[in-house]
Each structure stands twice: as C-alpha cells, then as structure tokens.
Design a protein around this motif. Structure first.
Motif, PDB file in Angstrom:
ATOM      1  N   LYS A 192       0.806  -1.216   0.000  1.00  0.00           N
ATOM      2  CA  LYS A 192       0.000   0.000   0.000  1.00  0.00           C
ATOM      3  C   LYS A 192       0.843   1.272   0.000  1.00  0.00           C
ATOM      4  O   LYS A 192       0.618   2.181  -0.799  1.00  0.00           O
ATOM      5  N   GLN A 193       1.806   1.350   0.895  1.00  0.00           N
ATOM      6  CA  GLN A 193       2.580   2.581   1.026  1.00  0.00           C
ATOM      7  C   GLN A 193       3.682   2.685  -0.023  1.00  0.00           C
ATOM      8  O   GLN A 193       4.042   3.785  -0.439  1.00  0.00           O
ATOM      9  N   ASP A 194       4.203   1.538  -0.450  1.00  0.00           N
ATOM     10  CA  ASP A 194       5.361   1.563  -1.330  1.00  0.00           C
ATOM     11  C   ASP A 194       4.994   1.321  -2.793  1.00  0.00           C
ATOM     12  O   ASP A 194       5.079   2.219  -3.624  1.00  0.00           O
ATOM     13  N   LEU A 227       0.571 -13.780  -4.740  1.00  0.00           N
ATOM     14  CA  LEU A 227       0.767 -12.578  -5.552  1.00  0.00           C
ATOM     15  C   LEU A 227      -0.461 -12.273  -6.396  1.00  0.00           C
ATOM     16  O   LEU A 227      -0.768 -11.103  -6.656  1.00  0.00           O
ATOM     17  N   ASN A 228      -1.145 -13.318  -6.831  1.00  0.00           N
ATOM     18  CA  ASN A 228      -2.391 -13.104  -7.561  1.00  0.00           C
ATOM     19  C   ASN A 228      -3.428 -12.402  -6.697  1.00  0.00           C
ATOM     20  O   ASN A 228      -4.197 -11.563  -7.180  1.00  0.00           O
ATOM     21  N   LEU A 229      -3.442 -12.739  -5.416  1.00  0.00           N
ATOM     22  CA  LEU A 229      -4.422 -12.152  -4.507  1.00  0.00           C
ATOM     23  C   LEU A 229      -4.032 -10.749  -4.046  1.00  0.00           C
ATOM     24  O   LEU A 229      -4.904  -9.885  -3.876  1.00  0.00           O
ATOM     25  N   GLN A 230      -2.724 -10.510  -3.848  1.00  0.00           N
ATOM     26  CA  GLN A 230      -2.304  -9.274  -3.190  1.00  0.00           C
ATOM     27  C   GLN A 230      -1.624  -8.263  -4.104  1.00  0.00           C
ATOM     28  O   GLN A 230      -1.885  -7.053  -3.983  1.00  0.00           O
ATOM     29  N   LEU A 231      -0.757  -8.706  -4.989  1.00  0.00           N
ATOM     30  CA  LEU A 231      -0.023  -7.774  -5.838  1.00  0.00           C
ATOM     31  C   LEU A 231      -0.731  -7.495  -7.162  1.00  0.00           C
ATOM     32  O   LEU A 231      -0.788  -6.342  -7.612  1.00  0.00           O
ATOM     33  N   ILE A 234      -3.232  -4.541  -7.586  1.00  0.00           N
ATOM     34  CA  ILE A 234      -2.603  -3.219  -7.636  1.00  0.00           C
ATOM     35  C   ILE A 234      -2.091  -2.935  -9.045  1.00  0.00           C
ATOM     36  O   ILE A 234      -2.274  -1.841  -9.588  1.00  0.00           O
ATOM     37  N   LEU A 235      -1.477  -3.923  -9.674  1.00  0.00           N
ATOM     38  CA  LEU A 235      -0.962  -3.746 -11.026  1.00  0.00           C
ATOM     39  C   LEU A 235      -2.096  -3.538 -12.014  1.00  0.00           C
ATOM     40  O   LEU A 235      -1.986  -2.739 -12.952  1.00  0.00           O
ATOM     41  N   GLN A 236      -3.186  -4.242 -11.823  1.00  0.00           N
ATOM     42  CA  GLN A 236      -4.323  -4.114 -12.735  1.00  0.00           C
ATOM     43  C   GLN A 236      -4.963  -2.739 -12.645  1.00  0.00           C
ATOM     44  O   GLN A 236      -5.346  -2.147 -13.653  1.00  0.00           O
ATOM     45  N   TYR A 239      -2.809  -0.390 -14.517  1.00  0.00           N
ATOM     46  CA  TYR A 239      -2.943  -0.656 -15.950  1.00  0.00           C
ATOM     47  C   TYR A 239      -4.209  -0.014 -16.514  1.00  0.00           C
ATOM     48  O   TYR A 239      -4.180   0.662 -17.545  1.00  0.00           O
ATOM     49  N   TYR A 240      -5.324  -0.198 -15.812  1.00  0.00           N
ATOM     50  CA  TYR A 240      -6.567   0.369 -16.284  1.00  0.00           C
ATOM     51  C   TYR A 240      -6.542   1.901 -16.242  1.00  0.00           C
ATOM     52  O   TYR A 240      -7.098   2.566 -17.114  1.00  0.00           O
ATOM     53  N   LEU A 241      -5.860   2.465 -15.253  1.00  0.00           N
ATOM     54  CA  LEU A 241      -5.732   3.928 -15.193  1.00  0.00           C
ATOM     55  C   LEU A 241      -4.972   4.447 -16.401  1.00  0.00           C
ATOM     56  O   LEU A 241      -5.289   5.504 -16.955  1.00  0.00           O
ATOM     57  N   ILE A 242      -3.964   3.696 -16.831  1.00  0.00           N
ATOM     58  CA  ILE A 242      -3.169   4.120 -17.982  1.00  0.00           C
ATOM     59  C   ILE A 242      -3.957   3.969 -19.267  1.00  0.00           C
ATOM     60  O   ILE A 242      -3.984   4.870 -20.116  1.00  0.00           O
ATOM     61  N   ILE A 243      -4.641   2.835 -19.431  1.00  0.00           N
ATOM     62  CA  ILE A 243      -5.356   2.558 -20.680  1.00  0.00           C
ATOM     63  C   ILE A 243      -6.577   3.466 -20.858  1.00  0.00           C
ATOM     64  O   ILE A 243      -6.835   3.994 -21.926  1.00  0.00           O
TER      65      ILE A 243
END
Length: 244
Positions: A192-194, A227-231, A234-236, A239-243
């Motif tokens: 969250k913070q990093d 990582l699928n559950l937690q990371l 955040i990446l998705q 990604y959606y913000l960029i697209i």
C-alpha cells in the motif's frame, strides 16, 4: 524513444547510479538513458552456481550480447546464490558466482538485484550490505526499491515473504526472516505505502515491476497464489488507469 528488453535467464552488470529522495517510501535511484533517449538492459535470474550448470558459458554469451546491444544495466530477479544464499559478506561465493564470472567489458555495468527464496535461506543482510558494493561497485541489492531510467521506471519488489509455504512448510530449510517481521505489517506497508504509491506517482512511459516469483506462469512452479491475490490487483488498477 525506444526500450530494448532482453529477458533471458542468464546474468549481467550495470552502470552509474545516484540515490535520490522520493515521495514514496522505497529507496530511489536515477539511471540515465542513452543520449538518444533509448534504453537497453538484460534480465537474469537463478544464476549463482559458482560457474557450474553452464553459468560460465552463459556469462560469455552475455558479454557478446551486452556489447552488441550496448546495454545500460542488468537486472537480477533473485536466487543470486545457490543453494542457500550467502553465509556472510566474506563468503567466497560472491567471487565464485559473481565477481569472477561476469568479467566481459560490456558487463561492467550496474547490477540491480532483488532477493529470491534461495537467498532467504542464507544471511540476507550480507547481500544487502554496502560491504559487497565496496568489493564490487556493480552490485546493488535491496529488498525493494525504485530505479528511474527516464523513459522507464522499475519497481523492484521483495516477493519471497508473500509466499505462505516458506513459513508453514519450509521443507527442512531455514529462512532468514529477521528483516521482515512482523510479516503482516511488512507486506501491508510494501503493497500500500510503497508499490501502490510508487506506481500511482510515476510519470514514466513504461512502468515495470520486478520480482522473483511469477504471478502467472505455465512453468513448473505455476502461478504464485499469494501474488495473484495481493499484488496483481494493484498492477491491474494502474494498468486500467493508464489505458482508460
């Protein structure tokens, strides 16, 4: 501007870096692109074999490729020293697996390294120690950090503490968790913070997240459930913000 990404499980070395303050909590380094705005680098993982398992042959080919591409730096995705990390800053494995292996002139660049699960089986603080940087200035290893390379920003993430089996079923291995306890707080702060903050604040054209464990993989180890559950969410979001 162009970005050359060579992902190949071998190894390599980097260039000059400068530590800079950042609004994010993660350590931040600047690595300039080429004068024409382009960037070339190699990515390697699972390489610390004391020259065995064809490591020296791969290092030779890396030197050839590095010269041809005029690489700017090298990224290591972890498992830097098999089987059980380093025993300390004076461990001969640092020379036998790194310093004395990657000797080609084109590989005299900065290495940006994260930790893998095998590294956590040894003395983690040894790999993170500035003592190793004094021995070989190419070496830079931190748990998590950011490299701003102008057209691309790299967020290096410490993925090993996410994986439950290393805590619940260590298979007779001993892991060095001294730097990440309490685990729940460590992961929450990292996510969250990093990582989340760094991705949202980045203005780079390319945002590349680097870690040891795969999120999705058809290989032997498969997906990393944690990582699928937690990371991944955040990446998705980023990604959606960029697209859109």
């Amino acid at each position: 501007m162009s970005l050359t990404l060579i992902i190949t499980f071998i190894a390599l070395l980097g260039s000059l870096y400068v530590f800079c303050p950042s609004s994010a909590e993660l350590p931040w380094f600047e690595h300039p692109a080429k004068p024409d705005g382009s960037l070339s680098f190699l990515v390697v993982g699972d390489w610390g074999r004391r020259g065995a398992y064809n490591q020296t042959k791969v290092a030779h080919q890396m030197g050839i490729v590095g010269e041809k591409l005029k690489i700017d730096f090298i990224i290591s995705t972890g498992d830097n020293f098999y089987d059980d990390g380093l025993t300390g800053v004076d461990d001969a494995a640092f020379f036998e697996s790194f310093v004395n292996i990657y000797t080609a002139p084109s590989l005299a660049k900065q290495w940006y390294n994260v930790l893998g699960n095998h590294d956590y089986r040894g003395d983690v603080e040894a790999q993170l120690s500035p003592v190793l940087r004094d021995i070989d200035s190419r070496w830079l290893c931190l748990r998590s950090f950011i490299v701003n390379a102008e057209i691309a920003e790299f967020i290096f993430v410490d993925t090993t503490p996410f994986v439950n089996k290393y805590f619940t079923d260590p298979e007779d291995h001993v892991y060095d968790w001294s730097g990440i306890q309490p685990r729940k707080s460590y992961l929450a702060n990292l996510l969250k913070q990093d990582v989340d903050s760094a991705l949202k604040e980045s203005t780079a054209k390319w945002k590349i997240v680097v870690g040891h464990h795969t999120i999705k993989s058809s290989g032997h180890h498969g997906n990393t459930h944690e990582l699928n559950l937690q990371l991944l969410p955040i990446l998705q979001v980023i990604y959606y913000l960029i697209i859109f």
